[in-house]
Design an enzyme around this catalytic site. Structure first.
Site, PDB file in Angstrom:
ATOM      1  N   GLU A 176      -0.543   6.248 -10.297  1.00 52.71           N
ATOM      2  CA  GLU A 176      -0.190   4.901  -9.850  1.00 52.71           C
ATOM      3  C   GLU A 176       1.297   4.630 -10.024  1.00 52.71           C
ATOM      4  OE1 GLU A 176      -0.992   0.938  -8.391  1.00 52.71           O
ATOM      5  OE2 GLU A 176      -1.879   2.939  -8.164  1.00 52.71           O
ATOM      6  N   THR A 203       1.155  -3.491   7.323  1.00 51.24           N
ATOM      7  CA  THR A 203       1.162  -2.807   6.030  1.00 51.24           C
ATOM      8  C   THR A 203      -0.221  -2.306   5.619  1.00 51.24           C
ATOM      9  OG1 THR A 203       2.177  -2.935   3.829  1.00 51.24           O
ATOM     10  CG2 THR A 203       0.753  -4.769   4.500  1.00 51.24           C
TER      11      THR A 203
END
Length: 636
Positions: A506, A617
């Protein structure tokens, strides 16, 4: 009242009946009431009644029939109008924005256009009697109000595309085709399991084989359905696309009452519905997108017009996230509405959507930028920055993406967006772009002038963004930005290559002697994110360097090995172990973005060509506005 006159030599009627004075009065009152009732009943007869025509002049009869018809139309539409919340008093605190503004706007537009009442409901797939209009139940007010003035000419739009959305499929290498077919199989596997175990829920839990709803979407359902629509279409999974379309037609309910993320509803639902409409021309997708867009408008009712991040889709009340500093709005949220809202105005003819996002630009251009940078938190009340935290990853990322894509979507006419992007990128390169001791280029985060030398997975989209912008930079800067894009994409690839699973964490850091690796337990997970393969796709399209396809294939193999389970795909909790624990979640963006970008990586460039489309997006393709697709509507 009818007067009963006496005839000489004869008593009056009441007297002849032997009635006394009080009884006479009651009799006359009853008789006059009976006559009035009989005459008034004429107005209650059906429109086709011949009796009405006998007793009323022709023009009056026509007027009465018209009034009756209007009353019926009003009754039929009363449910829709009363579903909208009432406006709070003008002096109400702006935290809870007035949800009645869209209703007032519709009323004004309807009066100005003098549109007829909404047509009767028609069955899905059938054509209504009024050309250029859809059934009232399927068309939101924003679309109905302006239909007399103009409508979107879908056929003209399709003819303007320079390439078919699915491409022309020329001869290709067998290996490339085999890899593309593998990604298609992964998509079918993900969809089939979602359909079997979680259809109608927002996401699939593949380990427990059930659905997940969550609390981001305000009671909306089917996030995976809407997110998957355009991917299913592009991959030519025809049967699966029809299954998804049928669910939207029959089960996608917008009359919900819950707390929704303005950002997530916009990019996933509105973006997905708009893309599905532009790809197929199916009216159901357009009408749902416009109706849902209206439900987001009350979030903009703040002193500055900067929307708050959370909105109740039923009441229209909005507020900021509890964790956002001092009730602020988030740059990546209010800055990631422009593409979708311009298309909502384009399709509905209602300028309010475009006006809302244009105003956001005005606020941002007025406020001073520290070192030319855009901090992540802005007060919707004062229009000033709340914290000087700058990130190209989470909280900031897609704001910059939408600047360059707004310019591209406008067919390179939106010079304001281009200048904002160029200035922002110059400040980012000056203050945030760094090179590690090992030679890896990364984009750090900035906290009030102090750099945090980490880069999130979310920030890895920036390699593709910078390459996309470099194509249109001046000749002196084009190669510089292409080199920068390649270096950042390489760093993100290293974050994958240095893990045991060959999937990226992440977030990864460049301190304490570690480079491109997570150093904290809380940053070691992977949730099927797309940003790295997104950059691979753009870099392949713009350079045709074969390494990007090879890197993408490595990601495919890692997903198959570590994330594929019996009933779908799951994220993993630690990328640095070869026997990872799964998180039991097949994210909707895995179908919308990750698999779509991998598929496009192994397609020819004319499939969703960058000449014709920009991706929002959430990887939903929206068309470049090559021309004006408005055409006069025929309203009878």
């Amino acid at each position: 009242m009818v007067l009963l006159r006496k005839v000489p030599g004869m008593p009056g009627w009441p007297a002849a009946l032997g009635l006394r004075l009080p009884q006479k009065f009651l009799f006359l009152l009853f008789l006059s009431g009976l006559l009035t009732l009989c005459f008034g009943a004429l107005f209650l007869l059906p429109d086709s009644s011949r009796f009405k025509r006998l007793f009323l002049p022709r023009r009056a009869a026509a007027s009465a029939s018209s009034s009756s018809s209007s009353a019926s139309s009003a009754a039929a539409s009363s449910t829709r109008d009363t579903d909208l919340p009432r406006s709070p008093p003008a002096a109400a605190e702006p935290r809870h924005a007035s949800p009645a503004a869209p209703r007032r706007l519709r009323d004004k537009l309807r009066a100005a256009a003098r549109l007829p009442g909404p047509p009767a409901h028609t069955a899905p797939g059938s054509r209504p009697q009024v050309r250029g209009a859809e059934p009232a139940s399927a068309v939101p007010a924003a679309a109905r109000d302006t239909r007399a003035a103009a409508r979107f000419d879908y056929e003209r739009f399709r003819q303007s595309l320079r390439h078919p959305p699915r491409g022309r499929r020329p001869a290709e290498e067998p290996e490339t085709r085999a890899r593309r077919m593998k990604v298609k199989e992964m998509m079918k596997f993900a969809w089939d399991n979602y359909k079997q175990y979680a259809l109608g829920k927002n996401e699939l839990r593949p380990l427990t084989k059930n659905g997940h709803i969550g609390n981001m979407f305000g009671g909306l359902r089917g996030a995976t359905v809407v997110d998957a629509l355009d991917t299913l279409y592009i991959m030519e999974l025809e049967e699966e696309f029809q299954e998804a379309k049928k669910w939207v037609e029959r089960s996608f309910d917008l009359n919900v009452n819950g707390e929704a993320s303005l950002f997530e509803v916009n990019i996933r639902y509105i973006g997905g519905l708009l893309a599905a409409y532009y790809l197929t021309g199916e009216e159901v997708f357009k009408s749902k997108a416009l109706e849902l867009g209206e439900k987001l408008l009350p979030a903009f009712n703040t002193p500055t017009g900067i929307p708050r991040g959370v909105i109740n889709l039923g009441s229209g009340m909005s507020w900021s996230w509890g964790w956002a500093s001092a009730g602020s709005s988030i740059l990546a949220e209010f800055g990631t509405l422009h593409l979708e809202f311009l298309h909502l105005s384009e399709l509905s003819g209602n300028p309010v959507f475009a006006e809302k996002v244009t105003n956001i630009r005005k606020v941002l251009n007025r406020v001073e930028k520290p070192q030319g940078l855009y901090p992540n938190f802005l007060s919707p009340v004062t229009g000033n920055w709340v914290q000087h935290h700058v990130s190209i990853g989470g909280l900031g990322d897609s704001f910059y993406e939408y600047l360059i894509k707004s310019w591209l979507m406008s067919d390179k006419k939106d010079s304001e967006a281009k200048k904002m992007y160029d200035d922002a990128l110059e400040a980012i390169e000056k203050h945030l772009v760094k090179k590690s001791a090992g030679g890896l280029t990364y984009i750090a985060e900035w906290r009030g002038g102090v750099l945090d030398h980490k880069m999130g997975h979310l920030a890895c989209f920036s390699g593709g963004m910078i390459a996309l912008g470099a194509e249109h930079a001046g000749e002196g800067r084009k190669q510089h930005y292409m080199d920068l894009a390649a270096e950042i994409t390489n760093t993100c690839h290293e974050s994958y290559a240095r893990s045991d699973t060959k999937l990226g964490p992440e977030a990864f850091r460049f301190d304490t002697g570690t480079e491109a690796m997570a150093t904290r337990l809380s940053e070691r997970y992977y949730i099927l994110r797309p940003e790295v393969v997104e950059s691979y796709m753009y870099m392949w399209r713009l350079t045709h360097d074969p390494k990007y396809r090879q890197w993408g294939w490595e990601a495919v193999k890692a997903l198959e090995k570590h994330c594929r389970v019996e009933a779908g795909f799951s994220g993993i909790r630690d990328v640095y172990t070869t026997t990872p624990t799964h998180d039991n979640m097949q994210q909707s963006f895995f179908l919308a973005e990750t698999l779509k970008y991998l598929y496009l990586l192994f397609c020819e460039d004319d499939v969703l060509s960058l000449d014709d489309w920009v991706f929002n997006t959430e990887a939903h393709p929206l068309p470049v506005n090559h021309t004006n697709f408005k055409a006069k509507a025929n309203v009878q």
